[in-house]
Design a protein around this motif. Structure first.
Motif, mmCIF file in Angstrom:
data_model
loop_
_atom_site.group_PDB
_atom_site.id
_atom_site.type_symbol
_atom_site.label_atom_id
_atom_site.label_comp_id
_atom_site.label_asym_id
_atom_site.label_seq_id
_atom_site.Cartn_x
_atom_site.Cartn_y
_atom_site.Cartn_z
ATOM 1 N N PHE A 11 -22.652 25.495 29.373
ATOM 2 C CA PHE A 11 -23.072 25.951 28.054
ATOM 3 C C PHE A 11 -22.573 24.991 26.986
ATOM 4 N N PRO A 12 -23.348 24.822 25.924
ATOM 5 C CA PRO A 12 -22.822 24.097 24.766
ATOM 6 C C PRO A 12 -21.620 24.870 24.210
ATOM 7 N N PRO A 13 -20.693 24.178 23.562
ATOM 8 C CA PRO A 13 -19.480 24.844 23.063
ATOM 9 C C PRO A 13 -19.753 26.068 22.186
ATOM 10 N N ASP A 14 -20.731 25.995 21.301
ATOM 11 C CA ASP A 14 -21.024 27.136 20.424
ATOM 12 C C ASP A 14 -21.494 28.349 21.222
ATOM 13 N N THR A 15 -22.318 28.112 22.216
ATOM 14 C CA THR A 15 -22.809 29.206 23.053
ATOM 15 C C THR A 15 -21.665 29.817 23.853
ATOM 16 N N LEU A 16 -20.817 28.972 24.399
ATOM 17 C CA LEU A 16 -19.674 29.463 25.167
ATOM 18 C C LEU A 16 -18.748 30.297 24.287
ATOM 19 N N ARG A 17 -18.486 29.822 23.077
ATOM 20 C CA ARG A 17 -17.640 30.586 22.145
ATOM 21 C C ARG A 17 -18.258 31.948 21.844
ATOM 22 N N PHE A 18 -19.560 31.943 21.601
ATOM 23 C CA PHE A 18 -20.244 33.203 21.319
ATOM 24 C C PHE A 18 -20.095 34.174 22.493
ATOM 25 N N LEU A 19 -20.331 33.689 23.699
ATOM 26 C CA LEU A 19 -20.250 34.555 24.876
ATOM 27 C C LEU A 19 -18.830 35.077 25.095
ATOM 28 N N GLU A 20 -17.852 34.222 24.903
ATOM 29 C CA GLU A 20 -16.461 34.663 25.059
ATOM 30 C C GLU A 20 -16.090 35.688 23.985
ATOM 31 N N ASP A 21 -16.528 35.448 22.759
ATOM 32 C CA ASP A 21 -16.281 36.420 21.683
ATOM 33 C C ASP A 21 -16.978 37.744 21.980
ATOM 34 N N TYR A 22 -18.190 37.657 22.491
ATOM 35 C CA TYR A 22 -18.948 38.861 22.839
ATOM 36 C C TYR A 22 -18.211 39.652 23.921
ATOM 37 N N GLN A 23 -17.695 38.939 24.905
ATOM 38 C CA GLN A 23 -16.956 39.602 25.984
ATOM 39 C C GLN A 23 -15.753 40.353 25.431
ATOM 40 N N ARG A 24 -15.000 39.699 24.558
ATOM 41 C CA ARG A 24 -13.826 40.351 23.967
ATOM 42 C C ARG A 24 -14.231 41.531 23.087
ATOM 43 N N LYS A 25 -15.205 41.296 22.220
ATOM 44 C CA LYS A 25 -15.630 42.326 21.267
ATOM 45 C C LYS A 25 -16.119 43.586 21.975
ATOM 46 N N HIS A 26 -16.836 43.402 23.063
ATOM 47 C CA HIS A 26 -17.413 44.541 23.787
ATOM 48 C C HIS A 26 -16.578 44.952 24.998
ATOM 49 N N GLN A 27 -15.418 44.339 25.124
ATOM 50 C CA GLN A 27 -14.466 44.667 26.192
ATOM 51 C C GLN A 27 -15.120 44.664 27.573
ATOM 52 N N LEU A 28 -15.896 43.626 27.820
ATOM 53 C CA LEU A 28 -16.524 43.498 29.130
ATOM 54 C C LEU A 28 -15.483 42.981 30.120
ATOM 55 N N PRO A 29 -15.539 43.448 31.356
ATOM 56 C CA PRO A 29 -14.477 43.139 32.315
ATOM 57 C C PRO A 29 -14.444 41.694 32.809
ATOM 58 N N SER A 30 -15.563 40.981 32.669
ATOM 59 C CA SER A 30 -15.600 39.612 33.186
ATOM 60 C C SER A 30 -16.662 38.806 32.448
ATOM 61 N N PHE A 31 -16.573 37.498 32.616
ATOM 62 C CA PHE A 31 -17.595 36.638 32.028
ATOM 63 C C PHE A 31 -18.943 36.899 32.700
ATOM 64 N N SER A 32 -18.907 37.205 33.985
ATOM 65 C CA SER A 32 -20.150 37.544 34.698
ATOM 66 C C SER A 32 -20.816 38.769 34.080
ATOM 67 N N ALA A 33 -20.011 39.752 33.703
ATOM 68 C CA ALA A 33 -20.564 40.947 33.060
ATOM 69 C C ALA A 33 -21.198 40.587 31.717
ATOM 70 N N THR A 34 -20.623 39.609 31.046
ATOM 71 C CA THR A 34 -21.175 39.150 29.770
ATOM 72 C C THR A 34 -22.533 38.495 29.983
ATOM 73 N N ILE A 35 -22.634 37.659 30.995
ATOM 74 C CA ILE A 35 -23.906 36.994 31.299
ATOM 75 C C ILE A 35 -24.939 38.031 31.731
ATOM 76 N N GLU A 36 -24.507 39.019 32.496
ATOM 77 C CA GLU A 36 -25.423 40.086 32.909
ATOM 78 C C GLU A 36 -25.931 40.855 31.693
ATOM 79 N N ALA A 37 -25.046 41.146 30.741
ATOM 80 C CA ALA A 37 -25.456 41.841 29.517
ATOM 81 C C ALA A 37 -26.465 40.998 28.742
#
Length: 83
Positions: A11-37
Motif C-alpha cells: 500500500f502507499p503510505p497514506d493508504t496504509l496510515r488510513f487503514l491502520e487508523d481505521y483499525q484502531r478507531k473501530h477496534q478491529l482485532p487484526s489488519f486482516s479484519a480491516t482489509i475484510e471490512a
C-alpha cells in the motif's frame, strides 16, 4: 469454517496510515479484519450502484415495468425525483 488465504499486498503510505487508523478507531482485532471490512464496504458500494442503475433503467422502460408488475403480481412505481 472458511479457509483463509494469504496474499502479499503493498500500500502507499497514506493508504496504509488510513487503514491502520481505521483499525484502531473501530477496534478491529487484526489488519486482516480491516482489509475484510474494506472489501465488504466495496461490495456494498457496488451493490448500491447496481441497484441505483437498475432503478434508473426501470424508471425509463415502461415495458420492463409492466413485465415486472405482471411477473411480481403487484403494481410498481418508478422512483420519484427528489427535489
Amino acid at each position: 469454517m472458511t479457509q483463509a488465504h494469504r496474499k502479499h499486498v503493498v500500500f502507499p503510505p497514506d493508504t496504509l496510515r488510513f487503514l491502520e487508523d481505521y483499525q484502531r478507531k473501530h477496534q478491529l482485532p487484526s489488519f486482516s479484519a480491516t482489509i475484510e471490512a474494506a472489501a465488504l464496504a466495496l461490495q456494498h458500494q457496488e451493490l448500491r450502484q447496481a441497484y441505483a442503475q437498475y432503478a434508473q433503467d426501470f424508471a425509463q422502460d415502461a415495458q420492463a415495468q409492466a413485465e415486472a408488475e405482471e411477473w411480481l403480481d403487484f403494481p410498481m412505481e418508478a422512483p420519484q425525483d427528489q427535489e
